[in-house]
Design a protein around this motif. Structure first.
Motif, mmCIF file in Angstrom:
data_model
loop_
_atom_site.group_PDB
_atom_site.id
_atom_site.type_symbol
_atom_site.label_atom_id
_atom_site.label_comp_id
_atom_site.label_asym_id
_atom_site.label_seq_id
_atom_site.Cartn_x
_atom_site.Cartn_y
_atom_site.Cartn_z
ATOM 1 N N THR A 28 0.833 -1.203 0.000
ATOM 2 C CA THR A 28 0.000 0.000 0.000
ATOM 3 C C THR A 28 0.872 1.258 0.000
ATOM 4 O O THR A 28 0.593 2.207 -0.747
ATOM 5 N N LEU A 32 0.908 4.080 -2.837
ATOM 6 C CA LEU A 32 0.612 5.486 -2.579
ATOM 7 C C LEU A 32 1.737 6.387 -3.090
ATOM 8 O O LEU A 32 1.485 7.506 -3.580
ATOM 9 N N SER A 35 1.172 6.637 -6.657
ATOM 10 C CA SER A 35 0.015 7.490 -6.946
ATOM 11 C C SER A 35 0.400 8.970 -6.872
ATOM 12 O O SER A 35 -0.115 9.782 -7.637
ATOM 13 N N GLY A 47 -3.738 9.902 -10.579
ATOM 14 C CA GLY A 47 -3.270 9.744 -9.206
ATOM 15 C C GLY A 47 -4.322 9.107 -8.320
ATOM 16 O O GLY A 47 -4.012 8.240 -7.490
ATOM 17 N N ALA A 51 -4.112 5.461 -6.416
ATOM 18 C CA ALA A 51 -4.331 5.428 -4.963
ATOM 19 C C ALA A 51 -5.433 4.433 -4.608
ATOM 20 O O ALA A 51 -5.336 3.721 -3.596
ATOM 21 N N ALA A 54 -3.958 1.112 -4.753
ATOM 22 C CA ALA A 54 -2.964 0.937 -3.687
ATOM 23 C C ALA A 54 -3.607 0.622 -2.345
ATOM 24 O O ALA A 54 -3.001 -0.060 -1.512
ATOM 25 N N LEU A 55 -4.795 1.070 -2.101
ATOM 26 C CA LEU A 55 -5.460 0.840 -0.818
ATOM 27 C C LEU A 55 -6.094 -0.553 -0.710
ATOM 28 O O LEU A 55 -6.462 -0.983 0.387
#
Length: 169
Positions: A28, A32, A35, A47, A51, A54-55
Motif C-alpha cells: 500500500t 501510494l 500514486s 493519481g 491510490a 494501492a489501498l
C-alpha cells in the motif's frame, strides 16, 4: 462419517500470519508513492486511480478477504496438481474424450443416413414412370400465354398500342 477438509492452505496462511500485515502495508505504501508520482505527471484522475488500487491490499487484510483469496488460490492449486499428477484422472479424461468422439461419429453417420433416406423419398416422389401402353389424352400445345405480353397499367401502354396499329414502331 467425518467430512475430510483440506486445511493445508489455511495452515500455510496461519504460518505466514505475522507477515501479512507488514506485506500489505508495504504494498500500500509503495502504491501510494506511485500514486503521488502519477498525480504530478499525469493529473488528478490518474493519481486517484492508482491510490484506489494501492489501498486494496490493506482493505483485503482488514476485512479478512485476503484469507479467503488465499484459501481459494490454495484450493485451485491443489485441484490442478491433483488433476495433473493423478493417473486415475487422466483415465477419466480419456473416457470423456472417447465419449465425445463417439457422439461426433454417430452424428455424422446419422446425418449421412438421413440424407440418403431423404434423397430416396424425394427421388421416388418426383419420378413418374412412363407408361408405354397409354396414349396421351390431350395433345400438348405450346403455351400461348407465354407469347402474349401482359398489359401494363402504365400510361404508355395505350400509346404503344396506337403506334403499333399505325405501323410505327
Amino acid at each position: 462419517m467425518e467430512d475430510v477438509v483440506d486445511t493445508r492452505g489455511d495452515v500455510m496462511y496461519e504460518q505466514l500470519a505475522a507477515l501479512w500485515l507488514p506485506l500489505c502495508a508495504g504494498v500500500t505504501a509503495l502504491g501510494l508513492g506511485l500514486s503521488f508520482l502519477a498525480f504530478r505527471r499525469r493529473g488528478v484522475a490518474a493519481g486517484m486511480r492508482v491510490a484506489a488500487w494501492a489501498l486494496l491490499p490493506v482493505a483485503a487484510y482488514l476485512t479478512g478477504a485476503l484469507q479467503a483469496l488465499w484459501t481459494i488460490g490454495a484450493t485451485v492449486v491443489g485441484f490442478v496438481t491433483g488433476l495433473v499428477l493423478n493417473p486415475l484422472v487422466w483415465a477419466g479424461i480419456a473416457v470423456a474424450g472417447l465419449s465425445a468422439v463417439l457422439f461426433v461419429v454417430s452424428g455424422v453417420i446419422r446425418g449421412r443416413k438421413l440424407s440418403t433416406v431423404r434423397k430416396k423419398t424425394t427421388g421416388e416422389a418426383t419420378e413418374i414412370p412412363p407408361s408405354a401402353n397409354k396414349a396421351p389424352t390431350k395433345p400438348q400445345r405450346p403455351a400461348v400465354a407465354a407469347q402474349q405480353k401482359p398489359k401494363g397499367d402504365d400510361d404508355f401502354s395505350d400509346i404503344e398500342e396506337l403506334l403499333k396499329r399505325r405501323g410505327i414502331g
